[in-house]
Design an enzyme around this catalytic site. Structure first.
Site, short mmCIF file in Angstrom:
data_model
loop_
_atom_site.label_atom_id
_atom_site.label_comp_id
_atom_site.label_asym_id
_atom_site.label_seq_id
_atom_site.Cartn_x
_atom_site.Cartn_y
_atom_site.Cartn_z
N SER A 242 84.94 64.12 44.96
CA SER A 242 83.74 63.33 45.26
C SER A 242 82.43 64.11 45.18
O SER A 242 81.37 63.52 45.40
CB SER A 242 83.87 62.68 46.64
N LYS B 28 79.77 60.32 55.62
CA LYS B 28 78.92 61.17 54.80
C LYS B 28 77.44 60.89 55.05
O LYS B 28 76.61 61.80 55.10
CB LYS B 28 79.26 60.99 53.32
#
EC number: 3.4.21.53
Length: 341
Positions: free
Chosen positions: A238, A283
């Site tokens: 990611s 995140k």
């Protein structure tokens, strides 16, 4: 002792026993929450996260932080409940991250393989975006595969069975119809010296009808030029988008961030397409915690991100590396990039 007193004592003993058990016995879950974040324009342990050799580089400003999801394993029942009650963590079955029959080492190795693949894609996407000349090279080799001991990481692959190989996709298309057990002749360049080698594909472990060489091809700059992405103890794919952006920033004049603190996430493929990730909420929380002003969100994660965005964090919707660069350039010019809604 009366009946009521006896009942209370029994209840307290049961509660005490449950507390002891809950504080000692591991729960069959892991806790997911905000993980570490790293500035891809900076250094980790004295080593630049992203660097280039043999290519002109330029000063950068601000931050381009990649974000991660933290995994807390080996927690007790009480510990799991405490993390869940904090509101910043989510509990998930341990088997969803560590499948039965797979060791922690195997899971770590798989995450590392995905991370290595994301690095190769990030470099390819940046080179394509910048329009720089490229060549196809051997990125990584699978231990014990037909290519191990024949090819080496960094070998340039120029042709397969007489077919020129200008791109990774052409290489994959050329290898796709190759039958297992039939030798392939490759024209390669190793350490500047052209040579010809022969590799005999094995049957693919997942599909015996397909050929398996055991190489991960990479798109690399021309001979004498090198891109390097170094970040230990991080797995998964990611961070690809943020790695690509850091390369673009370092290889082009002027700071891409305009001095802002930008964070983000997203996979990236070799053509620059940005893919979805998991744990977007965690995140974003970490990005806000460290002071990010802007967060780059993969287009497929936009609805989820918009529904749970921290206050004050600007979300920019990106579906490709080109769009991510354009979003930052728009911000620098005082405009508003496409937002998540």
């Amino acid at each position: 002792m009366g009946v009521r007193s006896s009942t209370w004592v029994t209840a307290l003993l049961v509660l005490l026993g449950l507390t002891v058990v809950g504080s000692v016995v591991p729960a069959p879950v892991v806790a997911l929450g905000p993980g570490p974040t790293f500035d891809t324009l900076g250094e980790v342990n004295g080593t630049p996260v992203v660097s280039a050799e043999g290519l002109p580089t330029y000063p950068t400003e601000g931050h381009l932080n990649m974000t991660t999801v933290g995994v807390t394993d080996g927690i007790t029942t009480l510990g799991a409940l405490g993390l869940w009650a904090s509101g910043n963590h989510r509990l998930a079955p341990r088997s969803s991250l560590y499948p039965p029959g797979e060791s922690s080492e195997q899971v770590t190795a798989q995450n590392q393989q995905e991370f290595d693949g994301s690095i190769a894609n990030a470099e390819a996407a940046a080179l394509t975006h910048l329009g720089l000349p490229t060549r196809v090279t051997v990125g990584t080799l699978t231990e014990g595969s037909p290519s191990a001991g024949v090819l080496e990481p960094g070998d340039e692959i120029r042709a397969v069975s007489g077919m020129p190989i200008p791109s990774v996709q052409v290489l994959l298309d050329t290898l796709a119809p190759a039958p297992p057990g039939e030798p392939l002749t490759m024209a390669i360049v190793r350490d500047g010296t052209p040579r010809e080698i022969t590799v005999t594909p094995a049957a693919h472990p997942a599909d015996p009808a397909r050929a398996f060489l055991g190489i991960t091809p990479a798109t690399s700059p021309t001979q004498g030029q090198e891109l390097e992405i170094t970040l230990g103890d991080v797995g998964g794919p990611s961070a690809g988008l943020m790695f690509s952006l850091a390369l673009v920033d370092k290889l082009t004049p002027g700071p891409l961030t305009g001095g802002r603190f930008v964070a983000g996430t997203g996979t990236v493929d070799a053509e620059g397409g940005v893919g979805p990730i998991s744990g977007i909420r965690f995140k974003m929380l970490k990005a806000q915690e460290v002071g990010a002003q802007v967060f780059l969100v993969p287009a497929a994660n936009c609805a989820e991100a918009a529904a749970d965005a921290p206050d004050g964090l600007v979300l920019a919707r990106v579906g490709t590396l080109d769009e991510a660069v354009a979003a930052l350039e728009t911000l620098d010019a005082g405009g508003t990039p496409p937002a998540c809604s």
